[in-house]
Design a protein around this motif. Sequence first.
Motif, mmCIF file in Angstrom:
data_model
loop_
_atom_site.group_PDB
_atom_site.id
_atom_site.type_symbol
_atom_site.label_atom_id
_atom_site.label_comp_id
_atom_site.label_asym_id
_atom_site.label_seq_id
_atom_site.Cartn_x
_atom_site.Cartn_y
_atom_site.Cartn_z
ATOM 1 N N GLU A 193 0.805 -1.234 0.000
ATOM 2 C CA GLU A 193 0.000 0.000 0.000
ATOM 3 C C GLU A 193 0.836 1.282 0.000
ATOM 4 O O GLU A 193 0.297 2.381 -0.086
ATOM 5 C CB GLU A 193 -0.930 -0.013 1.219
ATOM 6 N N GLY A 194 2.149 1.125 0.159
ATOM 7 C CA GLY A 194 3.018 2.303 0.143
ATOM 8 C C GLY A 194 4.461 1.857 -0.016
ATOM 9 O O GLY A 194 4.813 0.719 0.314
ATOM 10 N N VAL A 195 5.298 2.753 -0.552
ATOM 11 C CA VAL A 195 6.714 2.435 -0.765
ATOM 12 C C VAL A 195 7.565 3.484 -0.056
ATOM 13 O O VAL A 195 7.340 4.693 -0.226
ATOM 14 C CB VAL A 195 7.060 2.402 -2.277
ATOM 15 N N ALA A 196 8.525 3.010 0.734
ATOM 16 C CA ALA A 196 9.449 3.915 1.441
ATOM 17 C C ALA A 196 10.862 3.585 1.015
ATOM 18 O O ALA A 196 11.225 2.410 0.923
ATOM 19 C CB ALA A 196 9.313 3.719 2.951
ATOM 20 N N VAL A 197 11.645 4.614 0.763
ATOM 21 C CA VAL A 197 13.019 4.373 0.306
ATOM 22 C C VAL A 197 13.981 5.356 0.962
ATOM 23 O O VAL A 197 13.641 6.522 1.159
ATOM 24 C CB VAL A 197 13.111 4.457 -1.242
#
Length: 333
Positions: free
Chosen positions: A74-78
């Motif tokens: 549901e979400g991408v963090a980098v």
Amino acid sequence: MIVLGIETSCDETAAAVVEAGPKILSSVVASQDDVHGRFGGVVPELASRRHLEAVLPVVRRALDGAGLGLDAIEGVAVTHGPGLVGSLLVGCSVAKAIAWARRLPLVGVNHLEGHIYAAFLEGPAPSFPFLALVVSGGHTALYLARAPREYQCIGQTRDDAAGEAFDKVAKLLGLGYPGGPVIERIARAGDARAIVFPSAQMSDGAPDFSFSGLKTAVALHVRRHGPLEPARVADVAASFQDRVVKMLVRKTVKAAQALSIGRVVLTGGVAANAALRAALAAECAARGWELFVPPRALCTDNAAMIAAAGHDRLCAGERAPLTLNAVPDLALA
Ligand code: KG4
Ligand code: ZN
């Protein structure tokens, strides 16, 4: 929210899936020690090339480990900084591609904030405000975390990071890379009082750190007394480690006292060191302070900590545009 985290800021290619809690559903870390070991330190160009080869299989393994497909994310963090620019770009590009292809919200995470969020992943979570000692291969700093996502830098190293000092001293002693774990192991057989290495004092009384003088003192000792037999190498390792631990603990306790804060987080690669964990635990216990230290595997670079920090930011409504870029010198505060 189920968040995919990606971390490629230095020499670990990592991906993880984390859900609300934050709770780890999977965490995969591919080390590059085999690439950089013979150079005694990270070679940036080789690091980015290896990230390029490793990142998609690592993301795939993280999804498989969580038993999820990309459609469940549901979400991408980098991590978009601080770190090596070529390495950061690999993670940022993959994260942006996934976010674009799947129409998912994207957020950029500061690597140092990630290290702090490692303290929220297992066991009781620290409440705010707290003082965080972030001690890694690239950074050594004290942050006051006043509230979620609100940091103030209290002090930091003026030269080498503590982990960098471990790595350089290990190289001087011919012990290999990364230096921290090997010095910790060798030091167990040594006498920490065998050699009195100098301890940096800030003439202006600032809560800053300095490790380059200590590193030079070890280099001079090795030059003067080398080649050292194994028992003497152990003494040098133990005496050096003892100095680093004492400097870190003393500055942290002083800063916490000055801020009247009885809640401390210890994190970053060097926080995997048992002597440091024990020494800070003893000082905190003696004062009735609470100490939060992530399990060793979550102290060193991983993507679960990035996903956890990203989860918090995504839930707070933060969104990064697809122009998100690598920022090698990104500051936390
Ligand atoms: O946080 P980290 O994995 O990567 C960076 O953000 O830099 O930290 C890596 C650093 C290296 O310098 C390594 O030698 C050090 O952490 N380190 C240790 C230990 N394990 C890793 N230092 C002391 N004792 C350890 N057990
Ligand atoms: Zn790190």
